[in-house]
Design a protein around this motif. Sequence first.
Motif, short mmCIF file in Angstrom:
data_model
loop_
_atom_site.label_atom_id
_atom_site.label_comp_id
_atom_site.label_asym_id
_atom_site.label_seq_id
_atom_site.Cartn_x
_atom_site.Cartn_y
_atom_site.Cartn_z
N LYS B 55 44.88 35.97 49.51
CA LYS B 55 46.13 35.36 49.00
C LYS B 55 46.51 34.07 49.72
CE LYS B 55 47.88 39.94 47.76
NZ LYS B 55 46.80 40.73 48.38
N SER B 57 45.99 30.76 49.97
CA SER B 57 45.46 29.50 49.45
C SER B 57 46.51 28.86 48.57
CB SER B 57 44.19 29.74 48.63
OG SER B 57 44.48 30.51 47.48
N LEU B 60 44.50 28.59 44.18
CA LEU B 60 43.12 29.02 43.98
C LEU B 60 43.10 30.49 43.59
CD1 LEU B 60 41.32 27.48 47.11
CD2 LEU B 60 41.22 26.65 44.74
N THR B 65 39.31 31.98 46.89
CA THR B 65 39.94 32.00 48.21
C THR B 65 39.11 32.83 49.19
OG1 THR B 65 42.09 31.89 47.10
CG2 THR B 65 42.10 32.47 49.43
N ASN B 219 47.32 25.43 52.22
CA ASN B 219 48.43 26.25 51.74
C ASN B 219 49.67 26.03 52.62
OD1 ASN B 219 49.74 28.22 50.20
ND2 ASN B 219 49.08 29.87 51.55
#
Lengths: 307, 290
Positions: B55, B57, B60, B65, B219
């Motif tokens: 999770k 990213s 993406l 990811t 991110n």
Amino acid sequence: MRPILLFLLLALPVASADGKLPLKPLPKGKVAMVIQPHHDDHTTDYGMGGLIARFVDEGYDVYYVRASNDEKDGPHGYPRNDMVNYREAVAAAKVLGMKKVISLNWRNDYMNPIPLNELRNQIILLIRKYKPDVVIGHNPWEHYQKNPDHRNVGRAMAEAWWMAGLDNVLPEHKLLGMEPHQAWYLYGKARLDWGLGQRPNIAVELNAEQVRRKQTAYETHRNVYANPASARAYKAALARENLHVPEWENIDDQTAAVMMEEWHMDWISRQRGAQAGVRYAEDYYFLDEFDYLPGLQDYLAREVKRR
Amino acid sequence: MFLLSALGIAAAQQPVVLVVTADAPDYVLAAGGTIAGMAATGAAVHLVRVTNDEKDSWKLSPEETIRRATEESLAAAKILGVRDVHALGYRGYDLGGVSFTEIRDRLIFLIRHYKPTVMFIPNPYTEFDRVVDRFYTGRAAEDAWRAAALENYQPPYADAGMRPHLTPELYYYAQPHDPYRREPESTATFVPQPKFVDIAAQLDRKIRAAQAFSTSNENMARRLAERLASTGRTLPLLATVNDGSIAKLVEENVRGLAAVNAKETPHRAAEEFRYAGVEFRIPRKYRSAR
């Protein structure tokens, strides 16, 4: 210097230099979400009715998420307790000026073995729907928290409040038009009558009207507080010590019970106020928007500019 | 010496270090300098990466990811001198739904296989760190450290030839989220105490390792820039978010962490831990020189 003394000196203080708890203005925003397990957790003496009233007064829409069904809280047996407590939660929320009570209806005091990710995902959906700037609840890192519902709702909230902002978390929500949304501020409260629940890092000043609404909201939960039985119990305990309360003479037990709760709320609001050098306050552990980046705190404080 | 031998502690051997991390960048940011220093002086360092980071990213898919995070994790490990990376593959940020004993028992396997002399684990007692994966991993790793030394845990491992193993040195690591992290425990023996490690000589290496996590770093940077923009603020560095500005932001983060950890210490750049070593678990009067 002996290591233990060195470490004592290194302990990072939270209170300001004058020993007072710093007063924190409310963050700018529009929506706050209170996430708690029980019908009365938004009104108790150790939090947070005053804070809710202040958010409402400063223009926020505030929503209350009640995770459990409160079936065990009260004298009526499971199904009736559930109904009465829900009704009183709605009434108390109205006193404080909240918009809505949303019940998740997990079984009261049976929340320890529930699938935590399932509860977290319910909260994430609500965060994406209502888009809170602020989340308020039990401090998930609270000490001496004996109640399993408080512990688990706090922990689920601790993940949900920021994970709701991630694209790869529950992407199916986009089918309903709900985009990722992160709440940026967290107010944590702790139950202090069970031990040192938390060491607060901020105080929130309240005015007299906000304290009054906090008192009224609390008293609204007649199923468990401020009922004649509680006044009778106190009177009996005092009588055994040959004591009595003059203000309670010639009034009924219901009025006496309300009076007692109002005194308590006034007293505790003044106690918290004294910590911060004001008349009335509540205290919290507050997580600010960029506290999750401890290495960038100084840099952001130095470099971020207003447009 | 007899007592040390009985505990499975080989005094003179080259250190073997086992690092447990919840999400791939965690150990780099909190302990990367110390680990790089150990590797540079000959320690064999092995890394266990518990989650797949799916999770972490910006825009993406989870699959992409995971792929990138795996590559970047290997690159960062190489920069620090880590010999190998074992990925347990649990879904990132979902450890609350994974059996504690399952994670623990997989870690026991790796502890008994590598027989580390030093372990680094996430500190599960850190407060105010919102990434709860670190709490779950820390709890499981702490119990694995204890249980790996006990005969009656996981008989099948013993049947496969892996003997119980006690790791003599344990570092609990965390980023400095907790304002009370330096408070001493109630006694100076048998419990982890604060420890500060000078990482000035390893700081550049730590920065490069942290920069290797391009996917999670993007991110972080884009989320930060978006938040500032939505609230009428700006960070000049992120006026344009690109590889260069992200790398600079990561450098600022790592230097900032080193400075926070070095506050009130003799060091210019530091990492801080709760540390339980031989000196804390075995009272001085029972220890003898070789």
